[in-house]
Design a protein around this motif. Sequence first.
Motif: not given
Length: 716
Positions: A231-239, A243-246, A267-274
Amino acid sequence: MESGPYDAKKVEDKIYKLWEDSGFFNPDNLPAPSASAKASAGRGKKPFTIIMPPANANGNLHAGHGLVMTIEDIMTRYKRMQGYKALWLPGLDHAGFETQVVYEKKLEKEGRSRFKMEPAELYQEILDFTLENKKNIESQIKKMGASADWSREKFTLDPDIVKTVYGTFERLFNDGLVYRGKKIINWCVKHQTSLSDLETKDTERVDKLYYLKYGPFVIATARPETKFGDKYVVMHPDDKRYAEYKDGQKLELEWINGPIEATVIKDDVIDMEFGTGAMTITPWHDGVDFELARRHDLPKEQIIDFFGKLLPVAGEFAGMKITEAREKIVEKLQSKGLVEKIEESYKHVVKTCYKCDSLIEPQVKEQWFLKMEPLAKPVLKLIESGKVEFLPEHYKKISLHWLENIVDWPLSRQIVWGIAIPAKFCTKCDFAIVDVEDKEITCPKCQSELKKDGDTFDTWFSSGQWPFATLGFPDGKDFQTFYPTDVMETAGEIIFFWVARMMMLGHYMTGELPFKTVYLHGLVLDAKGQKMSKSKGNVISPLEIIDTYGTDAFRIALVVGNTPGTSLALDVNKIKGYKNFANKIWNAAKFVMMNTEDYKAGAKPALSADQKKNIKELQGLVKDMTRDMDEFRFYIGAEKIYHYFWHTFCDKIIEESKADLADQKLRQGAQYMLLEILSTSLKLLHPFMPFITEEIYQSLPVEGKQACLMIETWPK
RNA sequence: GCGCGAUUAGCUCAGUGGUAGAGCAUUCCCUUGACGUGGGAAGGGCCGGGGGUUCGAAUCCCUCAUCGCGCACCA
């Protein structure tokens, strides 16, 4: 001495009995060293201690054990001959999980299952099995010539050992180092127990990678069957793509079994490349997700049960094995139009059980954990300051690296075969207490009924206390005398499992590191350098080798050229070569005895220049070898005495002595020289080849002999 | 991704600054009285590649390659 070639079979059991009857395996019975030895070595009766790594009492001795027994016996015999009060304390390990696995295989063969047995019944059967194997292994260790003090033998389930283990657990608990935590653990579905990270291994696999539509996002996953509760979707804050999702934003979306409300997490554990840079989380079944959920204080929900089947949260898929469910779930997702694409060959690494290779299912489970950092810190300092010597040296770096990055140790195992954890929980409020005496009945918090912890300790928790537990910590006389021990000799493979933990637990309990030197040997491989395994059929059995070539040949073959830390390719031809060497020793001794029957011990005869030169050369060897032995270079010491005995003593000195023996003026000198070189060589060879050297020593016509060569003074 | 090893004779491996070693294997010779499970002799290596330090490098430093292992990550 008998004529004919050397026959190890006629000698070995007889000689072992001679040693056992002498009582000298027990350091308390060793005679005071002779005045000269004492003066020269200046050592008096200082102790020298090795604690034998407790052998698993669940099968036969293998080649690796052979190496352990040989190296440690060499050290012990050498130090004993030098006048030390040498203790080599033998032991056997119940080997918790390892033994249970062995026994479960046996049950499977018989068409039985542990899960259909009462725990007490299973425990009793494994106990009988282990005690039987224990006797077996003990006799096999003796076959190796081990000069261990059997009167001090310990078993990891001995009451005094268990008492020590409980004492340690209690103290750790009181110091706040042992805690009960509901954390993610490695769960082996086949064995139905949690495992430490060390008990899992990484296996490379090629699977499909599914790209699933999750509302406005696409997420990549290799395990769609875990996604029901996501029920949670995670992305990097700098992605920028997202950006439109808070952070914390809620979204309604269609998922596997209907509409759900999902929350955005940054959360910044997310690897934007993957993948797509967005993922959903399954905290109950993934370490990274668990940690992420902990940080953001998110709820966790179990999706898969402990048997690897889906729970009711999976709706129509509930009760299915995850392996069958995966394709069906993907089909459903496809029919709902939620599959964007499938990457066919996604190479990744999965954790598997180190014993059965089955996939590890991470699960959240209430367990006892040991906080490791406070234990590791002082040990790190001591290692850094060189308080313990590693052989080979590079294990120092490896140990430091591991200790610096240490994680908490899950101690609980859900198997019956082991030391029961002396703890209880409240049936109502779940409060946990340690109850070593087993007398608490009600919860100190809410007065409700207490229930016993049904789990057992990780077997390494008890073996991690082996050096001080076996010596009778805290007030046993042996503990005062022999602790800290001198050398810990074991397989490099178990540096983390065992050695590092012994240092931490030993230091924590006794305030001192349990040993001064760590000698780590490598694996024993087959002649081609392959790992021995039953399935490959390349297993070299020590017992068969001993039967064919004799123990002495086996022992020296294991040692020559085997540097610490390096694997040894063991070729039967090598062993055969040393069998020939044993025969060579036998025949050389026979020659010397035949030619010294008329020798009159007593005054030293005048020696010719050549005879003096030969004795002097031998003294050079003694000096060299003593240094090699002191610096643990057995691989080179053994080779030196081998080479000297065969190619100098036999090929040159004996040959040249034949003329002297025939000359009445030189005969006495030659006899003296031959006996001197022979008896010195026997001493130098004794740690490596104890049986044949002892057998010859027993009939050697020299003055001032001891009851046995084993307690003779190492030459100077 | 980070780290740790290894790379020397056909094979298995020693050798950490001073003219390349062992065992096994190979070839030739020897029915010699301790031993034929023996004896004597011989062949065989630009010490993974390249660069550097040094009077001198298998050995110390840098770099590359190959093999093995560990740790981390792995949606």
